[in-house]
Design a protein around this motif. Structure first.
Motif, PDB file in Angstrom:
ATOM      1  N   SER A  38      41.474  -9.799  52.713  1.00 11.13           N
ATOM      2  CA  SER A  38      40.048  -9.600  52.546  1.00 11.13           C
ATOM      3  C   SER A  38      39.386 -10.765  51.836  1.00 11.13           C
ATOM      4  O   SER A  38      38.242 -10.683  51.477  1.00 11.13           O
TER       5      SER A  38
ATOM      6  N   GLU B  46      32.613  -7.819  57.793  1.00 10.54           N
ATOM      7  CA  GLU B  46      33.795  -7.068  58.195  1.00 10.54           C
ATOM      8  C   GLU B  46      33.511  -6.173  59.400  1.00 10.54           C
ATOM      9  O   GLU B  46      32.479  -5.509  59.454  1.00 10.54           O
TER      10      GLU B  46
ATOM     11  N   THR C  92      34.721  -2.841  61.340  1.00  3.98           N
ATOM     12  CA  THR C  92      35.428  -1.612  61.009  1.00  3.98           C
ATOM     13  C   THR C  92      34.966  -0.498  61.945  1.00  3.98           C
ATOM     14  O   THR C  92      34.077  -0.706  62.778  1.00  3.98           O
TER      15      THR C  92
ATOM     16  N   VAL D  44      31.771   4.589  55.752  1.00  3.26           N
ATOM     17  CA  VAL D  44      32.347   3.263  55.967  1.00  3.26           C
ATOM     18  C   VAL D  44      33.761   3.227  55.403  1.00  3.26           C
ATOM     19  O   VAL D  44      34.004   3.688  54.287  1.00  3.26           O
TER      20      VAL D  44
ATOM     21  N   SER E 253      36.711   0.387  54.566  1.00  2.00           N
ATOM     22  CA  SER E 253      36.753  -1.059  54.402  1.00  2.00           C
ATOM     23  C   SER E 253      37.835  -1.441  53.409  1.00  2.00           C
ATOM     24  O   SER E 253      38.070  -0.735  52.431  1.00  2.00           O
TER      25      SER E 253
END
Length: 154
Positions: free
Chosen positions: A50, A71, A73, A117, A119
């Motif tokens: 990341s 990102e 996702t 979300v 992540s």
């Protein structure tokens, strides 16, 4: 009914009338998907996955600006009736819900919650949202209830 599966050492101890010594087990708890992060355990993130990525790589800048997150996702717990109104290219709002626990959600511009979300940078994202940093998400594809998005600074 309670059932106990015996380990070989336990069976040997019972047969020889010795005290059973349980093994020492240690673990660390990782909080994934929001919630209470006060324990500081966020080592569930793989180092390097990341940090330092560019847009489209699913990483984000982990250096000077931890809030520069880019990102791709998939939305978790997507609301089917709201997903049915979406199409590829739509822009969604990324917001922090704090009750009953911290959770990052994506909403339509009309305010309907699409889902949560997930992540690798969720802890950073929550901190940044608390500091009033803004994110948006672009819908990349929809397949049934699977909605792929790309999150980036607004």
């Amino acid at each position: 009914m309670y059932t106990h599966l015996f380990e070989t050492d336990e069976i040997d101890a019972i047969a020889n009338e010795r005290e059973i010594v349980p093994p020492i087990i240690t673990w660390r708890t990782a909080y994934v998907g929001g919630g209470d992060t006060s324990s500081g355990f966020d080592d569930w993130r793989q180092s390097g996955t990341s940090q330092g990525g560019s847009a489209g790589e699913g990483g984000g800048g982990g250096g000077p600006d931890k809030c520069a997150i880019y990102e791709k996702t998939v939305i978790a717990s997507a609301v089917a009736s709201v997903v049915a109104t979406l199409k590829a290219g739509d822009i969604l709002l990324v917001e922090l819900e704090t009750a009953p626990r911290n959770r990052v959600v994506v909403k339509t511009v009309a305010g309907a919650v699409v889902g949560a979300v997930t992540s690798l940078r969720l802890v950073d994202m929550i901190e940044c949202l608390k500091e009033k940093f803004a994110y948006q998400a672009e819908v990349l594809s929809i397949s049934g209830a699977k909605v792929e998005i790309e999150i980036k600074p607004a």
